[in-house]
Design an enzyme around this catalytic site. Structure first.
Site, PDB file in Angstrom:
ATOM      1  N   LEU A 138    -114.020   4.070 -51.948  1.00  0.00           N
ATOM      2  CA  LEU A 138    -113.655   5.200 -52.809  1.00  0.00           C
ATOM      3  C   LEU A 138    -114.019   6.525 -52.145  1.00  0.00           C
ATOM      4  O   LEU A 138    -114.779   6.551 -51.176  1.00  0.00           O
ATOM      5  CB  LEU A 138    -114.366   5.045 -54.154  1.00  0.00           C
ATOM      6  CG  LEU A 138    -114.079   3.709 -54.859  1.00  0.00           C
ATOM      7  CD1 LEU A 138    -115.091   3.441 -55.965  1.00  0.00           C
ATOM      8  CD2 LEU A 138    -112.661   3.684 -55.408  1.00  0.00           C
ATOM      9  N   LYS A 166    -125.605   5.429 -42.334  1.00  0.00           N
ATOM     10  CA  LYS A 166    -124.289   6.060 -42.166  1.00  0.00           C
ATOM     11  C   LYS A 166    -124.410   7.589 -42.216  1.00  0.00           C
ATOM     12  O   LYS A 166    -123.784   8.305 -41.419  1.00  0.00           O
ATOM     13  CB  LYS A 166    -123.345   5.572 -43.269  1.00  0.00           C
ATOM     14  CG  LYS A 166    -122.007   6.316 -43.361  1.00  0.00           C
ATOM     15  CD  LYS A 166    -121.141   6.115 -42.134  1.00  0.00           C
ATOM     16  CE  LYS A 166    -119.863   6.958 -42.181  1.00  0.00           C
ATOM     17  NZ  LYS A 166    -118.933   6.554 -43.228  1.00  0.00           N
TER      18      LYS A 166
END
Length: 341
Positions: free
Chosen positions: A96, A209
């Site tokens: 998303l 990340k």
């Protein structure tokens, strides 16, 4: 007889759900990831079932049409809500845009949590959720806690490799969660990537990340600066890129994603396609904001990170047309600034 029929229908639904995987979020990254996962799974198990769901139903319908055209006989359905996806599938992957969409898909009405609460304890316990969205670490941990509290398992598994890696099936997945959930997710993720890295408990994949993209965001700007400076000094871009890529300045932002067209002899980076088809500048700005926000909350200084965030924001203020272009397009803003000096 009716009672027996209901039991048989329930058992049949559970059997189908056990071999069904849903993918929610079919944007640039999600559509490529879903296609790789579905195609490889279908090749291994022709009786596998797939479900797709997107905020734009037309995207899910188009995905299904394209997939069935290439894989006739594949079982793939389109649903309108995450709740329907969870009812239909034991394994659910989500990709998303950011934190608000994750909260909507998982925590709001017709979402994942309400679906889990309507399943049996056994069905919930067999359910696995893999979220590859890059979002706020705190929100990700809260969502995972809700899913686990509802009886299911979940990992955060953000990716590195961009649209190119998603298409090629060569993504790196940075996974956070329990070791048990990681072991369940690993064979699924190998259908979409070639490096599956366990980073630690819930939120650890996202932390890794965010740190990686902090480095990348800073590097892409300075590579653009160096390439522009070199040309002003009379250097051929291809020669300069070769020097950087074979020297201590070498990095992905230069060797793969160089912002100057035709500077890489053996590659075709987004700059050669008018900066189309890469990682959007707006998404890089989002990731830089995530980094500076979490740095502020942990009292970790980010002098270069903050400067890079401000430059991406400034770029989009002056060049809103670059928002959906690959983030190496900041090079065009640097060129524009040259004329402003």
């Amino acid at each position: 007889m009716r009672h027996t029929a209901r039991i048989l229908q329930s058992l049949e639904r559970q059997a189908v759900r056990a071999k069904s995987t849903a993918f929610i979020g079919l944007g640039r990254m999600g559509s490529e990831m879903a296609f790789n996962f579905f195609s490889k799974t279908f090749a291994e198990s022709p009786d596998a079932h797939f479900v797709v769901c997107d905020a734009l139903p037309s995207s899910a319908i188009t995905f299904r049409q394209n997939f069935v055209a290439q894989f006739p006989g594949a079982h793939i359905d389109v649903v309108l809500t995450p709740k329907e996806a969870v009812h239909a599938s034991q394994t659910v992957l989500t990709m998303l845009p950011s934190s608000p969409q994750v909260k909507t898909v998982y925590s709001e009405a017709n979402g994942v949590i309400s679906a889990l609460e309507s399943l049996s304890v056994a069905e919930s316990a067999r359910s696995l959720f893999i979220d590859s969205t890059t979002l706020d670490v705190g929100i990700a941990r809260n969502v995972a806690a809700e899913v686990i509290s509802a009886g299911a398992q979940m990992v955060d598994a953000p990716v590195s490799g961009g649209v190119t890696g998603a298409k090629a099936g060569t993504l790196a997945f940075l996974v956070g969660g329990t070791e048990g959930a990681f072991e369940l997710s690993q064979p699924i993720l190998t259908h979409m990537g070639n490096r599956i890295i366990y980073c630690g408990p819930s939120g650890a994949g996202l932390g890794a990340k965010i740190c990686n993209n902090l480095v990348l965001g800073v590097q892409q700007i300075v590579v653009g600066e160096a390439m522009l400076l070199g040309q002003k000094l009379g250097l051929d871009p291809r020669i300069l890129a070769g020097v950087i890529n074979s020297s201590t300045g070498g990095c992905w932002a230069s060797s793969v994603n160089n912002p100057v067209p035709y500077s890489l002899a053996d590659k075709s980076p987004p700059c050669e396609r008018n900066y189309e088809g890469g990682f959007a500048t707006a998404l890089m700005l989002k990731d830089m904001l995530l980094a500076t926000d979490v740095a502020a909350s942990t009292d970790s200084p980010l002098p270069l990170g903050k400067s890079a965030q401000n430059f991406y924001a400034e770029t989009l203020r002056h060049r809103p047309d670059l928002a959906q272009k690959d983030f190496s397009s900041v090079y065009e803003r640097l060129e524009q600034m040259r004329g402003e000096d």
